[in-house]
Write a protein that holds these residues in place. Structure first.
Motif, mmCIF file in Angstrom:
data_model
loop_
_atom_site.group_PDB
_atom_site.id
_atom_site.type_symbol
_atom_site.label_atom_id
_atom_site.label_comp_id
_atom_site.label_asym_id
_atom_site.label_seq_id
_atom_site.Cartn_x
_atom_site.Cartn_y
_atom_site.Cartn_z
ATOM 1 N N HIS A 1 141.312 86.800 27.672
ATOM 2 C CA HIS A 1 141.120 85.348 27.692
ATOM 3 C C HIS A 1 140.906 85.022 29.166
ATOM 4 O O HIS A 1 141.856 84.965 29.946
ATOM 5 N N GLY A 2 139.672 84.796 29.529
ATOM 6 C CA GLY A 2 139.293 84.750 30.936
ATOM 7 C C GLY A 2 139.391 83.381 31.570
ATOM 8 O O GLY A 2 138.366 82.812 31.975
ATOM 9 N N GLU A 3 140.589 82.846 31.673
ATOM 10 C CA GLU A 3 140.801 81.583 32.370
ATOM 11 C C GLU A 3 142.027 81.708 33.268
ATOM 12 O O GLU A 3 143.016 82.355 32.903
ATOM 13 N N THR A 4 141.949 81.073 34.427
ATOM 14 C CA THR A 4 143.074 81.035 35.356
ATOM 15 C C THR A 4 143.911 79.799 35.062
ATOM 16 O O THR A 4 143.393 78.677 35.118
ATOM 17 N N PRO A 5 145.205 79.963 34.735
ATOM 18 C CA PRO A 5 146.005 78.837 34.250
ATOM 19 C C PRO A 5 146.118 77.653 35.208
ATOM 20 O O PRO A 5 146.139 76.504 34.769
ATOM 21 N N ASP A 6 146.197 77.914 36.508
ATOM 22 C CA ASP A 6 146.442 76.815 37.446
ATOM 23 C C ASP A 6 145.154 76.204 37.996
ATOM 24 O O ASP A 6 145.188 75.342 38.869
ATOM 25 N N ALA A 7 143.997 76.615 37.470
ATOM 26 C CA ALA A 7 142.723 76.057 37.923
ATOM 27 C C ALA A 7 142.387 74.799 37.122
ATOM 28 O O ALA A 7 142.878 74.590 36.013
ATOM 29 N N GLU A 8 141.534 73.942 37.691
ATOM 30 C CA GLU A 8 141.035 72.781 36.959
ATOM 31 C C GLU A 8 140.310 73.287 35.727
ATOM 32 O O GLU A 8 139.604 74.294 35.757
ATOM 33 N N VAL A 9 140.456 72.589 34.588
ATOM 34 C CA VAL A 9 140.058 73.132 33.295
ATOM 35 C C VAL A 9 138.586 73.544 33.249
ATOM 36 O O VAL A 9 138.240 74.572 32.667
ATOM 37 N N LEU A 10 137.693 72.780 33.882
ATOM 38 C CA LEU A 10 136.272 73.125 33.850
ATOM 39 C C LEU A 10 135.929 74.281 34.780
ATOM 40 O O LEU A 10 134.841 74.857 34.683
ATOM 41 N N GLN A 11 136.862 74.642 35.675
ATOM 42 C CA GLN A 11 136.629 75.731 36.616
ATOM 43 C C GLN A 11 137.467 76.962 36.301
ATOM 44 O O GLN A 11 137.414 77.949 37.031
ATOM 45 N N ALA A 12 138.244 76.905 35.215
ATOM 46 C CA ALA A 12 139.211 77.965 34.954
ATOM 47 C C ALA A 12 138.549 79.313 34.684
ATOM 48 O O ALA A 12 139.071 80.359 35.082
ATOM 49 N N GLU A 13 137.404 79.317 34.002
ATOM 50 C CA GLU A 13 136.710 80.585 33.736
ATOM 51 C C GLU A 13 136.086 81.139 35.005
ATOM 52 O O GLU A 13 136.214 82.339 35.298
ATOM 53 N N ALA A 14 135.438 80.288 35.765
ATOM 54 C CA ALA A 14 134.844 80.740 37.029
ATOM 55 C C ALA A 14 135.917 81.301 37.957
ATOM 56 O O ALA A 14 135.689 82.297 38.667
ATOM 57 N N ALA A 15 137.100 80.681 37.947
ATOM 58 C CA ALA A 15 138.186 81.147 38.806
ATOM 59 C C ALA A 15 138.701 82.517 38.378
ATOM 60 O O ALA A 15 139.300 83.241 39.189
ATOM 61 N N PHE A 16 138.459 82.882 37.130
ATOM 62 C CA PHE A 16 138.933 84.169 36.622
ATOM 63 C C PHE A 16 137.979 85.320 36.946
ATOM 64 O O PHE A 16 138.361 86.486 36.874
ATOM 65 N N VAL A 17 136.748 85.010 37.315
ATOM 66 C CA VAL A 17 135.734 86.040 37.533
ATOM 67 C C VAL A 17 136.184 87.123 38.530
ATOM 68 O O VAL A 17 135.981 88.324 38.263
ATOM 69 N N PRO A 18 136.808 86.780 39.669
ATOM 70 C CA PRO A 18 137.270 87.855 40.565
ATOM 71 C C PRO A 18 138.252 88.809 39.892
ATOM 72 O O PRO A 18 138.252 90.012 40.193
ATOM 73 N N PHE B 1 137.482 70.013 19.898
ATOM 74 C CA PHE B 1 138.210 70.383 21.116
ATOM 75 C C PHE B 1 138.665 71.827 21.012
ATOM 76 O O PHE B 1 139.282 72.241 20.029
ATOM 77 N N CYS B 2 138.345 72.610 22.021
ATOM 78 C CA CYS B 2 138.673 74.029 22.011
ATOM 79 C C CYS B 2 138.992 74.487 23.430
ATOM 80 O O CYS B 2 138.755 73.775 24.400
ATOM 81 N N LYS B 3 139.555 75.679 23.525
ATOM 82 C CA LYS B 3 139.748 76.344 24.810
ATOM 83 C C LYS B 3 139.195 77.752 24.694
ATOM 84 O O LYS B 3 139.505 78.457 23.726
ATOM 85 N N PRO B 4 138.362 78.172 25.664
ATOM 86 C CA PRO B 4 137.908 77.363 26.795
ATOM 87 C C PRO B 4 137.073 76.172 26.324
ATOM 88 O O PRO B 4 136.303 76.291 25.372
#
Length: 360
Positions: free
Chosen positions: A139-156, A214-217
């Protein structure tokens, strides 16, 4: 393939390589919809209550699901947790029904409160998974990132995992951004991604207008949607279908803080085809991009190959026929005891009809 006039096409059965079938009454309600949606294979997520962290739990869950839908091949997963050790991974590989381990960053989605806080803590587990050839489902999202940026933040994190464990098969689940698509393309052949039907349709605006969307991501921008549509038909084999169908009872969706998830299970194949048809009409992709091979690849064969679950030369593989019909997605489905009601995604809309066939 001319999608606007598509009629009577026969496709390999869809492999849904990411779905939520829940437990108890909800499980009995939604599991029969797998075959209705044109799927004969389903990779089942482990975020139950309690989560599936042990081989014995996965075996019991597999048995329960198989009794409900004996025509479906269920691929099971474990929930990454401190109790999942290298020894558990070895036992999982021996089980022959467990294909992956799901990494949920703690708190990012439904029933992820027992998820991962420190990924490096699990490096010995990933080493064992690489040795035993099990898939790491992210599940490629960073929890503490802004919701629309959470996937991009997980890329590293994705890139670091891939460079550290280059033979470990990794799936970036329900990729939802152009940056996520590009990150997967930058990785080697052991990294792939699933794309959902609902992300092929939606942007953030749609998700904000209807709680049942409504879904995540969360769905992102129009450009992100276009990137997903193009990835679905690029023929690379790195992108394949996973519905992330996630049913919730109506009260959970229609509360102040709605549960995240779209229920698409019974219509996944026709929804994907309709999303691609709309994209052709909008000029975002071309009819020439969509061949029998690329459509079947995205819906069925690429994922089967990645998970090493089928001999695709076998002419006995099940098939489905799509035709223009009068089917309308129902406004809701209700359990036999009347206690649970679930609202499907795109409820009330007309879709193509799907039937099972033996013809090639």
């Amino acid at each position: 393939m001319n999608l606007p006039t598509l009629e009577g096409v026969v496709l390999c059965a869809t492999a849904d390589l990411h779905c939520h079938l829940r437990q108890d009454v909800m499980m009995h309600l939604v599991t029969p919809y797998i075959e209705k949606g044109g799927c004969d294979t389903a990779l089942v997520m482990p975020n139950l209550q309690p989560p599936i962290t042990q081989v014995s739990q996965a075996l019991a869950y597999h048995e329960a699901l198989s009794q409900i839908a004996p025509g479906v091949k269920f691929l099971m997963t474990l929930y990454l947790h401190p109790t999942v050790t290298p020894d558990v991974i070895a036992a999982a590989a021996q089980s022959k029904i467990i294909y992956g381990v799901k990494l949920y960053p703690a708190g990012v989605t439904t029933n992820s409160q027992d998820g991962v806080l420190d990924i490096e803590q699990y490096y010995p587990v990933f080493e064992a998974m690489q040795a035993h050839d099990l898939v790491l489902n992210l599940h490629g999202e960073t929890p503490d990132a802004e919701v629309l940026q959470a996937e991009a933040a997980f890329v590293p994190t994705l890139h670091k995992l891939h460079s550290t464990f280059p033979r470990l098969r990794i799936v970036l689940e329900h990729v939802s951004t152009a940056k996520g698509v590009e990150a997967v393309r930058q990785c080697g052949p052991t990294v792939a991604a699933t794309i959902t039907a609902h992300h092929l349709f939606m942007t953030t605006e749609n998700a904000e207008q209807d709680v049942h969307s409504f879904c995540k991501p969360i769905a992102k921008t129009l450009e992100d949607r276009k990137a997903l549509l193009r990835a679905a038909v690029d023929g690379s084999g790195k992108f394949f279908f996973g519905s992330d169908s996630a049913p919730h009872p109506v009260p959970s969706k229609e509360q102040m803080n709605p549960a995240a998830g779209c229920f698409t299970q019974g219509w996944v194949t026709v929804l994907v085809v309709d999303a691609l048809r709309q994209a052709v009409e909008m000029g975002w992709i071309s009819n020439h991009d969509i061949t029998q091979e690329t459509l079947e690849g995205f819906l069925s064969t690429y994922g089967r190959e990645f998970y090493k679950i089928a001999d695709l030369s076998d002419s006995s593989i099940r098939r489905v026929r799509l035709e223009k019909g009068d089917e309308i997605i129902p406004k809701s489905i209700v359990s036999s005891d009347g206690k649970i009601e679930v609202v499907p995604y795109r409820r009330g809309e007309r879709v193509m009809s799907l039937s099972w066939t033996d013809k090639l």
